[in-house]
Design an enzyme around this catalytic site. Structure first.
Site, PDB file in Angstrom:
ATOM      1  N   SER A   1      -2.049   3.723  10.077  1.00 17.42           N
ATOM      2  CA  SER A   1      -2.996   2.836  10.776  1.00 17.42           C
ATOM      3  C   SER A   1      -2.277   1.527  11.072  1.00 17.42           C
ATOM      4  CB  SER A   1      -4.235   2.545   9.921  1.00 17.42           C
ATOM      5  OG  SER A   1      -3.973   1.506   8.982  1.00 17.42           O
TER       6      SER A   1
ATOM      7  N   THR B   1       0.828  -1.207   0.000  1.00 19.23           N
ATOM      8  CA  THR B   1       0.000   0.000   0.000  1.00 19.23           C
ATOM      9  C   THR B   1       0.865   1.260   0.000  1.00 19.23           C
ATOM     10  OG1 THR B   1      -1.593   1.278   1.290  1.00 19.23           O
ATOM     11  CG2 THR B   1      -0.248  -0.254   2.516  1.00 19.23           C
TER      12      THR B   1
ATOM     13  N   TYR C   1      -3.428  -1.384  10.214  1.00 19.67           N
ATOM     14  CA  TYR C   1      -3.477  -2.150   8.956  1.00 19.67           C
ATOM     15  C   TYR C   1      -2.266  -1.790   8.088  1.00 19.67           C
ATOM     16  CZ  TYR C   1      -4.067  -2.230   3.984  1.00 19.67           C
ATOM     17  OH  TYR C   1      -3.788  -2.351   2.646  1.00 19.67           O
ATOM     18  N   HIS C   2      -2.057  -0.483   7.886  1.00 18.41           N
ATOM     19  CA  HIS C   2      -0.937  -0.063   7.045  1.00 18.41           C
ATOM     20  C   HIS C   2       0.406  -0.517   7.648  1.00 18.41           C
ATOM     21  CE1 HIS C   2      -4.039   2.799   5.444  1.00 18.41           C
ATOM     22  NE2 HIS C   2      -3.396   2.585   4.314  1.00 18.41           N
TER      23      HIS C   2
ATOM     24  N   LYS D   1       1.395  -3.867   6.571  1.00 12.99           N
ATOM     25  CA  LYS D   1       1.945  -3.918   5.209  1.00 12.99           C
ATOM     26  C   LYS D   1       3.441  -3.575   5.229  1.00 12.99           C
ATOM     27  CE  LYS D   1      -1.759  -4.863   2.718  1.00 12.99           C
ATOM     28  NZ  LYS D   1      -1.932  -5.683   1.517  1.00 12.99           N
TER      29      LYS D   1
HETATM   30  N1  USQ Z   1     -11.749   9.785   3.507  1.00 16.96           N
HETATM   31  C1  USQ Z   1     -12.661  10.809   3.648  1.00 16.96           C
HETATM   32  N2  USQ Z   1     -13.971  10.472   3.746  1.00 16.96           N
HETATM   33  C2  USQ Z   1     -14.421   9.189   3.706  1.00 16.96           C
HETATM   34  C3  USQ Z   1     -13.486   8.146   3.558  1.00 16.96           C
HETATM   35  C4  USQ Z   1     -12.152   8.478   3.464  1.00 16.96           C
HETATM   36  O1  USQ Z   1     -12.304  11.984   3.670  1.00 16.96           O
HETATM   37  O2  USQ Z   1     -15.636   8.966   3.812  1.00 16.96           O
HETATM   38  C5  USQ Z   1     -10.316  10.089   3.373  1.00 16.96           C
HETATM   39  C6  USQ Z   1      -9.470   9.400   4.438  1.00 16.96           C
HETATM   40  O3  USQ Z   1      -9.396  10.189   5.601  1.00 16.96           O
HETATM   41  C7  USQ Z   1      -8.153   9.197   3.723  1.00 16.96           C
HETATM   42  C8  USQ Z   1      -8.535   9.049   2.251  1.00 16.96           C
HETATM   43  O4  USQ Z   1      -9.860   9.563   2.146  1.00 16.96           O
HETATM   44  O5  USQ Z   1      -7.349  10.327   3.860  1.00 16.96           O
HETATM   45  C9  USQ Z   1      -8.521   7.632   1.747  1.00 16.96           C
HETATM   46  O6  USQ Z   1      -9.320   6.826   2.586  1.00 16.96           O
HETATM   47  P1  USQ Z   1      -9.890   5.420   2.131  1.00 16.96           P
HETATM   48  O7  USQ Z   1     -10.801   4.932   3.214  1.00 16.96           O
HETATM   49  O8  USQ Z   1     -10.432   5.496   0.742  1.00 16.96           O
HETATM   50  O9  USQ Z   1      -8.568   4.531   2.013  1.00 16.96           O
HETATM   51  P2  USQ Z   1      -7.565   3.982   3.121  1.00 16.96           P
HETATM   52  O10 USQ Z   1      -8.152   3.890   4.466  1.00 16.96           O
HETATM   53  O11 USQ Z   1      -6.306   4.746   2.994  1.00 16.96           O
HETATM   54  O12 USQ Z   1      -7.360   2.488   2.643  1.00 16.96           O
HETATM   55  C10 USQ Z   1      -7.610   2.079   1.285  1.00 16.96           C
HETATM   56  C11 USQ Z   1      -7.763   0.568   1.263  1.00 16.96           C
HETATM   57  C12 USQ Z   1      -6.463  -0.076   1.690  1.00 16.96           C
HETATM   58  C13 USQ Z   1      -5.334   0.447   0.819  1.00 16.96           C
HETATM   59  C14 USQ Z   1      -5.273   1.959   0.895  1.00 16.96           C
HETATM   60  C15 USQ Z   1      -4.249   2.561  -0.035  1.00 16.96           C
HETATM   61  O13 USQ Z   1      -8.832   0.168   2.106  1.00 16.96           O
HETATM   62  O14 USQ Z   1      -6.583  -1.485   1.582  1.00 16.96           O
HETATM   63  O15 USQ Z   1      -4.116  -0.078   1.255  1.00 16.96           O
HETATM   64  O16 USQ Z   1      -6.541   2.486   0.477  1.00 16.96           O
HETATM   65  S1  USQ Z   1      -3.512   4.020   0.625  1.00 16.96           S
HETATM   66  O17 USQ Z   1      -4.549   4.941   1.030  1.00 16.96           O
HETATM   67  O18 USQ Z   1      -2.695   4.594  -0.431  1.00 16.96           O
HETATM   68  O19 USQ Z   1      -2.710   3.620   1.747  1.00 16.96           O
END
Ligand code: USQ
Length: 394
Positions: free
Chosen positions: A192, A157, A194-195, A198
């Site tokens: 997090s 990730t 989870y992260h 990874k």
């Molecule tokens: N966010 C909002 N509103 C929401 C949901 C999320 O503002 O309703 C924001 C979060 O605070 C965050 C961003 O959008 O800053 C991304 O959140 P997300 O829930 O879409 O993604 P994340 O929790 O980071 O996790 C997802 C996948 C995970 C993968 C990761 C890639 O669930 O498996 O590893 O994306 S990354 O984000 O690049 O680490």
């Protein structure tokens, strides 16, 4: 080519299985239904019901004549993992139950993928740590003992890097100190648990590569969006699992569904959080191109698997614009951020490696978003507003 997909029932796993099967590969999928069971346990709902993995493999066979072998088992149990390489595997469904032989490629998706899930409480934190690390370690030892030539494609990730105040390279950084230089993994600082798992995966894999000359590609993926792939278009029952809830839904998927049910878009905090995003179809392409050009023996090859970057605000504005064109009065809310993350920050990752090996990016155009609206609208009556935001805090 014989390909093994660990986590074949998940959001990425099932579309990947169909993609490779359609291209003539012998595909085996393994899953323990973790995601479905967690959705039931947490009562978070899904946009539409999805047949079991065995049922989907049967539907796929009826419609295409192709076989995807299914193993239902828990890969955190080392014996289940080892059976996939030793030939003692027990298929839950297959036309021909004969062992296909040691896979040339393993795609490893078999992990608890949600940041909020990992922080519900200590119990879910432990499930995340145990599952993710044991599955990866079991895979490393199975390869050490049975097949050091098999190429592993692991989904990491972008969140491993966090949001540092310097440019993010693809995995590695050269450091010069007191006149000498060396190459190291780029510093990691996850947001997090989870992260964090990874990051620990990367360390387990890097150790195994150094000790046993394994060949591994680690794909640092950003949040994925979309529900339809070319293969699922032949029958709705082949669509992938789609979540829009706070635990398993990713931001673009969530915003699309929120817009349809007149739920103000849940931008967390100031909304300046920037991430790299990619279409579900590109995940499949990336896995395919990585498979076609495997890592060398003794190489941990790292690619950043994103196609473009957006802030949460930019995504909300896009969804609002497309929603309005579809007749929805989309409102944007800024709710108190349940996460501990930078809401305004520098973000400049490199993402060239996958393009260099042949991936052709799909972008988040208005047309693509409108397509997501169309599918989600079909299931509007299934959408539960109560699961959109429960407030899991860090
Ligand atoms: N966010 C909002 N509103 C929401 C949901 C999320 O503002 O309703 C924001 C979060 O605070 C965050 C961003 O959008 O800053 C991304 O959140 P997300 O829930 O879409 O993604 P994340 O929790 O980071 O996790 C997802 C996948 C995970 C993968 C990761 C890639 O669930 O498996 O590893 O994306 S990354 O984000 O690049 O680490």
């Amino acid at each position: 080519m014989n390909i093994l997909i660990l986590g074949g029932d998940g959001y990425l796993g099932w579309p990947t299985a169909m993609y490779f099967s359609n291209r003539g590969y012998d595909v085996t999928v393994v899953d323990n239904y973790f995601r479905r069971n967690a959705c039931t346990e947490l009562d978070v709902g899904m946009l539409y019901p999805v047949p079991t993995l065995v049922e989907r493999a049967k539907i796929w066979h009826e419609l295409t004549g192709k076989e995807i072998k299914v193993v239902i088992g828990d890969l955190s149990d080392p014996e289940v993992m080892r059976s996939l390489f030793s030939g003692t595997v027990e298929y839950s469904w297959a036309l021909d139950r004969k062992f296909l032989g040691i896979p040339e490629t393993v795609i490893h998706y078999a992990e608890q993928p949600s940041a909020p899930y990992s922080l519900i409480n200590y119990k879910y934190a432990n499930i995340t740590l145990t599952n993710n690390l044991l599955v990866t370690n079991n895979l490393m030892f199975a390869l050490r003992d049975f097949s050091r030539d098999t190429h592993v494609i692991h989904i990491g990730t972008m969140g491993e890097y966090g949001t540092p105040n310097i440019d993010i390279p693809e995995g590695w950084i050269q450091i010069q100190r007191n006149g000498r230089k060396d190459t190291f993994l780029f510093p990691r600082q996850a947001g997090s648990l989870y992260h964090t798992t990874k990051i620990m995966d990367t360390d387990l894999m890097w150790f195994a590569v150094r000790m046993w000359d394994l060949r591994i590609t680690d794909l640092m993926q950003g949040p994925v969006y979309g529900m339809e792939t070319k293969d699922s278009m032949i029958d709705d029952r082949l669509r992938t699992i789609f979540n829009y809830d706070e635990v398993f839904g990713t931001i673009i998927n969530r915003f699309t569904v929120q817009a349809i049910v007149d739920y103000p878009l849940t931008v967390y905090g100031k909304g300046g959080q920037t991430r790299g995003y990619l279409n579900l179809n590109d995940t499949l392409q990336c896995a395919h191109m990585a498979e076609k050009t495997p890592a060398q023996k003794g190489e941990l090859r790292i690619f950043n698997q994103i196609m473009e970057t957006f802030s949460a605000n930019q995504l909300a504005e896009k969804v609002q614009r497309v929603g309005k064109a579809q007749g929805y009065d989309v409102k944007i809310d800024h709710i108190e951020n349940p996460r501990k993350e930078a809401e305004e920050h520098y973000y400049n990752p490199t993402y060239q490696g996958l393009i260099d090996i042949g991936v052709e990016p799909h972008y988040l155009t208005d047309e693509v978003l409108a397509g997501m609206f169309q599918v989600a609208e079909t299931y509007k009556s299934n959408i539960r507003k109560d699961v959109i935001f429960k407030g899991i805090t860090w």
